[in-house]
Design an enzyme around this catalytic site. Sequence first.
Site, PDB file in Angstrom:
ATOM      1  N   HIS A  96     -40.646   3.840   4.521  1.00 13.60           N
ATOM      2  CA  HIS A  96     -39.596   2.761   5.152  1.00 13.60           C
ATOM      3  C   HIS A  96     -39.913   2.673   6.969  1.00 13.60           C
ATOM      4  CE1 HIS A  96     -35.902   0.022   4.058  1.00 13.60           C
ATOM      5  NE2 HIS A  96     -37.153  -0.516   4.869  1.00 13.60           N
ATOM      6  N   ASP A 119     -30.626  -0.884   0.971  1.00 11.84           N
ATOM      7  CA  ASP A 119     -31.118   0.332   1.030  1.00 11.84           C
ATOM      8  C   ASP A 119     -30.061   1.270   0.826  1.00 11.84           C
ATOM      9  OD1 ASP A 119     -33.512   2.001   3.427  1.00 11.84           O
ATOM     10  OD2 ASP A 119     -32.509   2.918   1.925  1.00 11.84           O
ATOM     11  N   HIS A 121     -29.821   4.015   2.271  1.00 17.74           N
ATOM     12  CA  HIS A 121     -29.592   4.518   3.600  1.00 17.74           C
ATOM     13  C   HIS A 121     -29.762   3.707   4.764  1.00 17.74           C
ATOM     14  CE1 HIS A 121     -32.009   7.080   0.641  1.00 17.74           C
ATOM     15  NE2 HIS A 121     -31.163   8.091   0.994  1.00 17.74           N
ATOM     16  N   ASP A 123     -31.251   4.415   8.018  1.00 18.51           N
ATOM     17  CA  ASP A 123     -32.635   4.230   8.490  1.00 18.51           C
ATOM     18  C   ASP A 123     -32.162   3.938  10.199  1.00 18.51           C
ATOM     19  OD1 ASP A 123     -33.316   5.102   6.013  1.00 18.51           O
ATOM     20  OD2 ASP A 123     -34.640   3.183   5.849  1.00 18.51           O
ATOM     21  N   HIS A 136     -38.990   7.872   8.815  1.00 15.84           N
ATOM     22  CA  HIS A 136     -38.629   6.798   7.847  1.00 15.84           C
ATOM     23  C   HIS A 136     -37.347   6.673   7.844  1.00 15.84           C
ATOM     24  CE1 HIS A 136     -38.118   9.211   3.703  1.00 15.84           C
ATOM     25  NE2 HIS A 136     -37.761   9.890   4.647  1.00 15.84           N
ATOM     26  N   ASP A 227     -35.733  -1.348   0.430  1.00 14.04           N
ATOM     27  CA  ASP A 227     -35.938   0.076  -0.103  1.00 14.04           C
ATOM     28  C   ASP A 227     -35.667   0.126  -1.382  1.00 14.04           C
ATOM     29  OD1 ASP A 227     -35.527   3.109   1.618  1.00 14.04           O
ATOM     30  OD2 ASP A 227     -35.946   2.918  -0.485  1.00 14.04           O
ATOM     31  N   ASP A 229     -35.138   2.340  -3.199  1.00 15.11           N
ATOM     32  CA  ASP A 229     -34.070   3.517  -3.604  1.00 15.11           C
ATOM     33  C   ASP A 229     -32.650   2.685  -3.368  1.00 15.11           C
ATOM     34  OD1 ASP A 229     -34.349   5.332  -0.695  1.00 15.11           O
ATOM     35  OD2 ASP A 229     -32.871   3.501  -0.946  1.00 15.11           O
ATOM     36  N   GLU A 272     -41.179   2.361  -0.324  1.00 17.27           N
ATOM     37  CA  GLU A 272     -40.437   3.782  -0.974  1.00 17.27           C
ATOM     38  C   GLU A 272     -40.779   3.841  -2.501  1.00 17.27           C
ATOM     39  OE1 GLU A 272     -39.791   6.429   0.753  1.00 17.27           O
ATOM     40  OE2 GLU A 272     -39.349   5.579   2.887  1.00 17.27           O
TER      41      GLU A 272
HETATM   42  N1  LIG Z   1     -35.160   6.505   1.641  1.00 14.49           N
HETATM   43  C1  LIG Z   1     -34.873   6.908   3.037  1.00 14.49           C
HETATM   44  N2  LIG Z   1     -34.381   6.135   3.899  1.00 14.49           N
HETATM   45  O1  LIG Z   1     -34.179   5.128   3.440  1.00 14.49           O
HETATM   46  N3  LIG Z   1     -34.861   8.320   3.235  1.00 14.49           N
HETATM   47  C2  LIG Z   1     -34.829   8.647   4.646  1.00 14.49           C
HETATM   48  C3  LIG Z   1     -33.307   8.661   5.254  1.00 14.49           C
HETATM   49  C4  LIG Z   1     -32.287   9.969   4.723  1.00 14.49           C
HETATM   50  N4  LIG Z   1     -31.442   9.861   5.561  1.00 14.49           N
HETATM   51 MN   LIG Z   2     -33.711   4.699   1.257  1.00 12.17          MN
HETATM   52 MN   LIG Z   3     -35.417   3.209   3.598  1.00  9.24          MN
HETATM   53 MN   LIG Z   4     -42.506   6.060   5.920  1.00  9.36          MN
END
Ligand SMILES: N/C(=N\O)NCCC[NH3+]
Ligand SMILES: [Mn+2]
Ligand SMILES: [Mn+2]
Ligand SMILES: [Mn+2]
Length: 314
Positions: A96, A119, A121, A123, A136, A227, A229, A272
Amino acid sequence: HSVGIIGAPFSKGQPRDGVEKGPDLIRAAGLVKKLKAQGCAVKDYGNVTFEEVANDEPIGNVKRPRAVGSANQRLSAAVHAVKNDGHTCVMLGGGHSLAIGSIQGHAAAKKDLSVVWVDAHADINTPLTSPTGNIHGQPMSYLIHELQSKIPVLPNFSWIKPCVSAKDIVYIGLRDVDPEEHHILKLLGIEVYSMTEVDRLGIAKVMEETCDYIFSKVKKPIHLSYDIDALDPSISPATGTPVVGGLTYREGIYITEHICQTGLLSAVDMVEVNPKRGRTEDEISSTVNAAVDLIRGCFGKLREGNHPADYKMP
Ligand SMILES: N/C(=N\O)NCCC[NH3+]
Ligand SMILES: [Mn+2]
Ligand SMILES: [Mn+2]
Ligand SMILES: [Mn+2]
């Protein structure tokens, strides 16, 4: 829909390799053929090639700044070119951190953007708040006007111009936000639909409110940064930082169907996907197929079915 695809096989914004295999895995699952089958015009621009950067020592705790900066500068140029060719841009990651180049290149072509960030997260750590230094977890901080006083000079980052206003951002799916990020989200008053809001409102109301919010002022082209995830790990386990309690497959698809029907989608990131984080082939294919289906939803695929406008019944 006219679609331009860019592969960005880049992993250096995070410590787990394998995510650089995402672009070619998504292609191998038939993305181009499937988009054409649903009536899209598709041009695949291939993969961005990234330079090797030796001795990329951390700056403070920011890891691999030179490689990440250089990769995003090249990606930015590639996205800008796809937009100048008149396509909706699909950037296949890769990690990301690539949103830096994707959003920068998009903004170079389209000026004012709305960003919908889907997401687990946020980010949005700055280089000084990031607990890990992995970029990321930081991409948004380099892009937002209101955070620029908090960004130190980094090698290969000087080309980046902040291009997004806090008021033009909506987050969907958050469930693993650092305290420092939570402070930033509140300080900037950024619109957030965490998994709590998804549960409370339901995804239809979340999308209705998201669109009301981003269209309440002037309508801007939408940059959807997805993302994988964001989805629950039961659907997309093959990813670097899976977090339980995610979006169902249906919620994930609903988001893309709704964004598509606005007619304002201008660029989408799908990032990701990491095959090395899948324990079985099934886990990898479930993750990759979800990514393909989400992209198809961005370009008009409906669960009710579709048929060509010019279809003539025999
Ligand atoms: N997938 C991630 N970001 O979207 N990982 C890094 C962020 C963890 N705080
Ligand atoms: Mn994420
Ligand atoms: Mn992300
Ligand atoms: Mn990256």
